[in-house]
Scaffold this motif. Sequence first.
Motif, PDB file in Angstrom:
ATOM      1  N   SER A 163       0.816  -1.212   0.000  1.00  0.00           N
ATOM      2  CA  SER A 163       0.000   0.000   0.000  1.00  0.00           C
ATOM      3  C   SER A 163       0.853   1.267   0.000  1.00  0.00           C
ATOM      4  N   ASN A 164       2.042   1.212   0.607  1.00  0.00           N
ATOM      5  CA  ASN A 164       2.923   2.387   0.607  1.00  0.00           C
ATOM      6  C   ASN A 164       3.302   2.799  -0.813  1.00  0.00           C
ATOM      7  N   GLY A 165       3.521   1.814  -1.681  1.00  0.00           N
ATOM      8  CA  GLY A 165       3.854   2.112  -3.072  1.00  0.00           C
ATOM      9  C   GLY A 165       2.703   2.799  -3.793  1.00  0.00           C
ATOM     10  N   ILE A 166       1.471   2.360  -3.499  1.00  0.00           N
ATOM     11  CA  ILE A 166       0.299   2.982  -4.115  1.00  0.00           C
ATOM     12  C   ILE A 166       0.138   4.418  -3.636  1.00  0.00           C
ATOM     13  N   ILE A 167       0.320   4.638  -2.331  1.00  0.00           N
ATOM     14  CA  ILE A 167       0.207   5.989  -1.757  1.00  0.00           C
ATOM     15  C   ILE A 167       1.255   6.916  -2.351  1.00  0.00           C
ATOM     16  N   LYS A 168       2.485   6.417  -2.458  1.00  0.00           N
ATOM     17  CA  LYS A 168       3.574   7.234  -2.993  1.00  0.00           C
ATOM     18  C   LYS A 168       3.303   7.622  -4.441  1.00  0.00           C
ATOM     19  N   ARG A 169       2.908   6.661  -5.275  1.00  0.00           N
ATOM     20  CA  ARG A 169       2.677   6.943  -6.692  1.00  0.00           C
ATOM     21  C   ARG A 169       1.479   7.873  -6.883  1.00  0.00           C
ATOM     22  N   LEU A 175       0.133  15.592  -7.146  1.00  0.00           N
ATOM     23  CA  LEU A 175       0.910  16.817  -6.912  1.00  0.00           C
ATOM     24  C   LEU A 175       1.579  17.310  -8.189  1.00  0.00           C
ATOM     25  N   SER A 176       2.081  16.388  -9.026  1.00  0.00           N
ATOM     26  CA  SER A 176       2.741  16.793 -10.279  1.00  0.00           C
ATOM     27  C   SER A 176       1.766  17.477 -11.230  1.00  0.00           C
ATOM     28  N   LEU A 177       0.576  16.904 -11.377  1.00  0.00           N
ATOM     29  CA  LEU A 177      -0.432  17.512 -12.240  1.00  0.00           C
ATOM     30  C   LEU A 177      -0.829  18.893 -11.737  1.00  0.00           C
ATOM     31  N   MET A 269      10.714   9.253 -11.955  1.00  0.00           N
ATOM     32  CA  MET A 269      11.165   9.922 -10.741  1.00  0.00           C
ATOM     33  C   MET A 269       9.991  10.109  -9.786  1.00  0.00           C
ATOM     34  N   SER A 270      10.310  10.549  -8.560  1.00  0.00           N
ATOM     35  CA  SER A 270       9.306  10.971  -7.587  1.00  0.00           C
ATOM     36  C   SER A 270       9.555  12.441  -7.260  1.00  0.00           C
ATOM     37  N   ILE A 271       8.570  13.086  -6.663  1.00  0.00           N
ATOM     38  CA  ILE A 271       8.783  14.475  -6.247  1.00  0.00           C
ATOM     39  C   ILE A 271       9.820  14.518  -5.126  1.00  0.00           C
ATOM     40  N   ILE A 344       8.704  18.827   1.004  1.00  0.00           N
ATOM     41  CA  ILE A 344       8.259  19.722  -0.069  1.00  0.00           C
ATOM     42  C   ILE A 344       8.123  21.153   0.439  1.00  0.00           C
ATOM     43  N   LEU A 345       7.490  21.326   1.593  1.00  0.00           N
ATOM     44  CA  LEU A 345       7.319  22.672   2.164  1.00  0.00           C
ATOM     45  C   LEU A 345       8.660  23.283   2.553  1.00  0.00           C
ATOM     46  N   LYS A 346       9.542  22.457   3.107  1.00  0.00           N
ATOM     47  CA  LYS A 346      10.851  22.960   3.518  1.00  0.00           C
ATOM     48  C   LYS A 346      11.710  23.324   2.313  1.00  0.00           C
ATOM     49  N   THR A 347      11.510  22.606   1.202  1.00  0.00           N
ATOM     50  CA  THR A 347      12.258  22.899  -0.031  1.00  0.00           C
ATOM     51  C   THR A 347      11.971  24.319  -0.510  1.00  0.00           C
TER      52      THR A 347
END
Length: 358
Positions: A163-169, A175-177, A269-271, A344-347
């Motif tokens: 499930s972690n993989g599904i949440i990450k993807r 977020l990318s869209l 890639m991932s964000i 992401i926020l810290k970036t």
Amino acid sequence: TLITWLWVAPLSQVGAHLALRASAPYLLMLQGPPQRAIIVGMNEQGAALANRIHETRYSKIELSGFFDDRSPNRLNQPTNSQLLGRLRELPGFVKENRIQFIYLSLPMASQPRILHVLDELKDTTASIYFVPDMFITDLIQGRSGTVCGTPVISVCESPFTGSNGIIKRASDIVLSLLILALISPLLLVIALAIKLDSPGPVIFKQRRYGLDGEEILVYKFRSMRVCEDGESIRQAQKGDSRITRIGAFLRKNSLDELPQFVNVLQGRMSIVGPRPHAVAHNEIYRNLIKGYMIRHKVKPGITGWAQVNGYRGETRTLDKMQARIDHDLDYLRNWSLRLDLHIILKTIMVVFRDRDVY
């Protein structure tokens, strides 16, 4: 009905939670007296287990103490625990004191001692558990599991399984869209500025290592007069003559990385994840830094835990690259969606105040 539900539902949840906390000790008492336990081996993992037992508020386990053959001055004795004796005294103590749980915390190298202890304990009714000596290695997502019914323990695994993989993807796609829709006018302005500033392509494609060390093409806005992607690539430095005027601004504010949101949608890639390095740099550092390639058990990211902790931009020395890798592995150990959002926020804040990127 809706108005009543709005105040009844949260009050019921809070009330039930408080009632369960108040009644938990009594519910445990109904299950019988505490179950007595001992730990064989007063070492690092044994001490960690003892501390966990003492800290767990509603545990029914009552730890009597430790057994170990070493002298007290050689032991790392945890608080609230005592040394009860040597291993030869263990079977008698278990039978006399009706011990119900025995946790074997002996090193893996002590197989003969473990077999001897198990043989001696066959004359007892205690439940025996083996506490693996997992401190001998640096665990990445350590967990137990089975392979075709055979018990196994993972030592180095990706956090994005099940499930972690599904949440990450799913979070990457959403977020990318959203980000691409918001920044699309900015992308057009940057592309035009690059085209007017210097000759060459707008998008620079470079080979980098992705998931499982497979080569991928990463997109960036071109910020240099050259497009290096060979066996030898020199990192950008302060005052680098290869950087264009618009490129210096883009790199300073990390705007050259924006096309990588397309890489995220492609699934390359991932964000958030370990920043990908050029293939030439990977081949150098994988021979210099132990565990370097473990960072490729996940997709590389546009930003990462190392970048928001001061390791963004040029890495002049080996110790700086080592620190970056240490942060990448720390991210693999402790991943959560909450951590991704925090990065992401810290970036965003780091980009505006960082002065170490050229």
